[in-house]
Design a protein around this motif. Structure first.
Motif, PDB file in Angstrom:
ATOM      1  N   LEU A   1       4.777  -2.026   0.016  1.00 13.26           N
ATOM      2  CA  LEU A   1       4.542  -1.608   1.407  1.00 13.26           C
ATOM      3  C   LEU A   1       4.723  -2.782   2.363  1.00 13.26           C
ATOM      4  CD1 LEU A   1       1.477   0.811   1.182  1.00 13.26           C
ATOM      5  CD2 LEU A   1       3.712   1.343   2.154  1.00 13.26           C
ATOM      6  N   ASP A   2       4.213  -3.947   1.981  1.00 15.82           N
ATOM      7  CA  ASP A   2       4.380  -5.141   2.817  1.00 15.82           C
ATOM      8  C   ASP A   2       5.858  -5.486   2.964  1.00 15.82           C
ATOM      9  OD1 ASP A   2       1.664  -5.425   3.223  1.00 15.82           O
ATOM     10  OD2 ASP A   2       1.386  -6.806   1.536  1.00 15.82           O
TER      11      ASP A   2
ATOM     12  N   GLU B   1      10.970  -5.250   6.253  1.00  9.80           N
ATOM     13  CA  GLU B   1      12.315  -4.714   6.449  1.00  9.80           C
ATOM     14  C   GLU B   1      12.393  -3.907   7.750  1.00  9.80           C
ATOM     15  OE1 GLU B   1      13.009  -2.409   2.969  1.00  9.80           O
ATOM     16  OE2 GLU B   1      13.278  -4.140   1.653  1.00  9.80           O
ATOM     17  N   PHE B   2      11.355  -3.111   8.000  1.00  7.06           N
ATOM     18  CA  PHE B   2      11.298  -2.296   9.214  1.00  7.06           C
ATOM     19  C   PHE B   2      11.259  -3.184  10.456  1.00  7.06           C
ATOM     20  CE2 PHE B   2       8.803   0.229  12.350  1.00  7.06           C
ATOM     21  CZ  PHE B   2       9.695   1.276  12.503  1.00  7.06           C
ATOM     22  N   GLU B   3      10.490  -4.259  10.367  1.00  5.11           N
ATOM     23  CA  GLU B   3      10.390  -5.186  11.499  1.00  5.11           C
ATOM     24  C   GLU B   3      11.724  -5.878  11.759  1.00  5.11           C
ATOM     25  OE1 GLU B   3       7.183  -8.404  13.244  1.00  5.11           O
ATOM     26  OE2 GLU B   3       7.257  -8.054  11.093  1.00  5.11           O
ATOM     27  N   GLN B   4      12.456  -6.188  10.687  1.00  2.96           N
ATOM     28  CA  GLN B   4      13.776  -6.810  10.846  1.00  2.96           C
ATOM     29  C   GLN B   4      14.749  -5.861  11.538  1.00  2.96           C
ATOM     30  OE1 GLN B   4      14.799  -7.946   6.834  1.00  2.96           O
ATOM     31  NE2 GLN B   4      13.525  -9.777   6.874  1.00  2.96           N
TER      32      GLN B   4
ATOM     33  N   GLN C   1       1.112   4.639  17.135  1.00  3.59           N
ATOM     34  CA  GLN C   1       0.624   4.384  15.777  1.00  3.59           C
ATOM     35  C   GLN C   1       0.045   2.988  15.667  1.00  3.59           C
ATOM     36  OE1 GLN C   1       4.273   5.136  13.491  1.00  3.59           O
ATOM     37  NE2 GLN C   1       3.240   6.858  12.537  1.00  3.59           N
ATOM     38  N   ASP C   2      -0.578   2.717  14.548  1.00  2.00           N
ATOM     39  CA  ASP C   2      -0.940   1.348  14.199  1.00  2.00           C
ATOM     40  C   ASP C   2      -0.361   1.042  12.819  1.00  2.00           C
ATOM     41  OD1 ASP C   2      -2.527   2.719  12.420  1.00  2.00           O
ATOM     42  OD2 ASP C   2      -4.417   2.250  13.419  1.00  2.00           O
ATOM     43  N   GLU C   3      -0.597  -0.167  12.329  1.00  2.00           N
ATOM     44  CA  GLU C   3       0.010  -0.577  11.053  1.00  2.00           C
ATOM     45  C   GLU C   3      -0.455   0.312   9.898  1.00  2.00           C
ATOM     46  OE1 GLU C   3      -0.211  -4.442   8.139  1.00  2.00           O
ATOM     47  OE2 GLU C   3       0.264  -4.821  10.257  1.00  2.00           O
TER      48      GLU C   3
ATOM     49  N   MET D   1       4.803   5.364   4.913  1.00  7.38           N
ATOM     50  CA  MET D   1       5.727   4.711   3.982  1.00  7.38           C
ATOM     51  C   MET D   1       5.251   4.765   2.531  1.00  7.38           C
ATOM     52  SD  MET D   1       6.642   1.182   6.004  1.00  7.38           S
ATOM     53  CE  MET D   1       7.801   1.123   7.390  1.00  7.38           C
ATOM     54  N   LYS D   2       3.997   5.118   2.306  1.00  2.00           N
ATOM     55  CA  LYS D   2       3.398   4.938   0.975  1.00  2.00           C
ATOM     56  C   LYS D   2       4.133   5.715  -0.112  1.00  2.00           C
ATOM     57  CE  LYS D   2      -0.896   4.630  -1.551  1.00  2.00           C
ATOM     58  NZ  LYS D   2      -2.363   4.662  -1.520  1.00  2.00           N
ATOM     59  N   GLU D   3       4.501   6.961   0.173  1.00  2.00           N
ATOM     60  CA  GLU D   3       5.185   7.765  -0.841  1.00  2.00           C
ATOM     61  C   GLU D   3       6.499   7.114  -1.255  1.00  2.00           C
ATOM     62  OE1 GLU D   3       6.936  12.309  -1.440  1.00  2.00           O
ATOM     63  OE2 GLU D   3       5.529  11.896   0.183  1.00  2.00           O
TER      64      GLU D   3
END
Length: 428
Positions: A314-315, A320-323, A341-343, A350-352
């Protein structure tokens, strides 16, 4: 150093009992003393000049234990992990059981290890035959995109705004009679029918003439990203400055030559477009096949995944999402403001996928090991050469940027495993 390894009652968890020789621990105490001696101010001695025994007597013999433990424990733990060939996926939970000058240092470390996938059926997986055919409609659709790309904008002065027009407008929004932040713009180009504005806004611009001013009333959606505006009624003052319309070029030989300098006629452009689409559809079919066999092989395997591996993935996904956001000139803080949203909420979404990634990677690793799929140095060098060509860089620059080539080797091994699954599948 001595290490005992035992499994705990929890799946994929081990407990190491590590014993560090007394001489090694005592040396660490001396090392810590010499590093910190200058800070001790003891009566009868110049600052930093008191002998170690005096410091221990003055402050207590345990004064150096914590730093000495930190000096040797991490190194000893790394040695134990390497000697026992363990693949650790979590931080250790450390507990000291004996720590005293002149005696062996004994501590335990409880950690999660990477689980092994118990492979089910992965060879001869049956997949429904995947075919993507290119139709005349597909070719027409692609040519339509080319027309859009080569369209020109013409100014309209003899009629009001219609659907499909691009209207240049000024607007300012008000809620409860007060202007709100981000609700004002001048010279904004709005494509009518694009549905990029609040529902109902674009419909009310239709019919406006150049230089006409109008008050438009709308309601923000209940799920709007700004909680201050969500579900509220608003009024926008709007003025139209300019109306433009896209003029698409005719589909003829001249258009074909403008769209692609390698062709002379529309027939040649259609033929080339068909071949390009066929190649694209072929790649789509191959990718769909790979995804299907990976999914079935993963579903057939049995794995107990430690939660820590999902959290790590997840991290990685968040990074990757931030990039991707940064490539659009955004960052996570702005995204959270826009999305509401928040983190934690984003990670929840994204967990699934994170669990799926971890499961898939473990299955592919098991297939690589079972089938002895190896990657040669030559294959690694070929891949680096491709990367150098792609990014227009020297091979040595790529190697320097990568630092460790194990990542490239791992990616190539995964590709081999996926190809192995695809080649050994059956299409019905």
């Amino acid at each position: 150093m001595n290490c005992k390894v035992e499994k705990t009652k929890n799946a994929n968890e081990i407990k190491l009992e590590i014993t560090v020789e007394s001489t090694r621990f005592d040396e660490a105490i001396k090392k810590v003393y010499f590093k910190s001696a200058k800070y001790f101010n003891i009566p009868g001695f110049r600052k930093g000049k008191a002998p170690m025994q005096i410091v221990e007597k003055y402050y207590g013999k345990e004064i150096f234990y914590e730093d000495a433990f930190n000096e040797v424990a991490q190194e000893a733990l790394e040695e134990a992990i390497k000697e026992n060939k363990l693949e650790v996926v979590s931080r250790p939970d450390i507990e000291v059981t004996q720590i005293e000058k002149g005696k062996d240092l004994i501590f335990t470390a409880v950690m999660q290890t990477k689980p092994e996938a118990n492979l089910g059926k992965y060879k001869g997986i049956e997949i429904k035959k995947i075919e993507y055919n290119v139709s005349d409609k597909d070719i027409e659709h692609e040519l339509g995109h080319m027309q859009e790309h080569n369209a020109r904008l013409i100014s309209i002065e003899d009629r009001p705004v219609e659907t499909g027009d691009i209207a240049t407008i000024d607007f300012e929004g008000f809620v409860d009679g007060k202007a709100f932040e981000g609700g004002k713009a001048e010279g904004h180009e709005l494509e009518i029918g694009s549905n990029t504005f609040i529902p109902g806004f674009e419909d009310q611009v239709i019919g406006m003439n150049i230089d006409e001013e109008k008050e438009i009333k709308v309601k923000f959606p209940d799920e709007y990203f700004s909680k201050d505006l969500a579900g509220k009624e608003a009024m926008f003052k709007v003025k139209v400055h300019e109306i433009k319309k896209k003029e698409l070029p005719e589909l003829d030989d001249e258009f074909a030559k403008d769209a692609d300098e390698e062709v002379e006629t529309l027939a040649e452009l259609k033929e080339k477009t068909q071949k390009s689409l066929e190649e694209s559809k072929k790649n789509e079919a191959e990718n769909a096949l790979r995804e299907a066999v990976i999914e079935k092989a993963t579903a057939n395997a049995e794995i107990e995944i430690p939660e820590v591996m999902v959290e790590t993935e997840l991290d990685r996904m968040l990074q990757e999402f931030e990039q991707r956001l940064s490539m659009q000139g955004l960052n996570l803080e702005l995204y959270f403001q826009f999305s509401g949203q928040d983190e934690a909420a984003l990670k929840g979404q994204m967990k699934e996928d994170a669990e799926k990634r971890v499961r898939t990677n473990l299955v592919l690793e098991a297939i690589i090991a079972t089938e002895n799929l190896e990657v040669s140095d030559e294959e690694v060098n070929e891949e680096i050469a491709k990367m150098a060509e792609m990014y227009n860089m020297e091979v040595e620059q790529i190697k320097a940027a990568l630092g460790n080539l194990e990542g490239v080797k791992s990616d190539l091994a995964f590709r081999k495993a996926i190809e192995f699954l695809a080649e050994n599948s059956k299409q019905a």
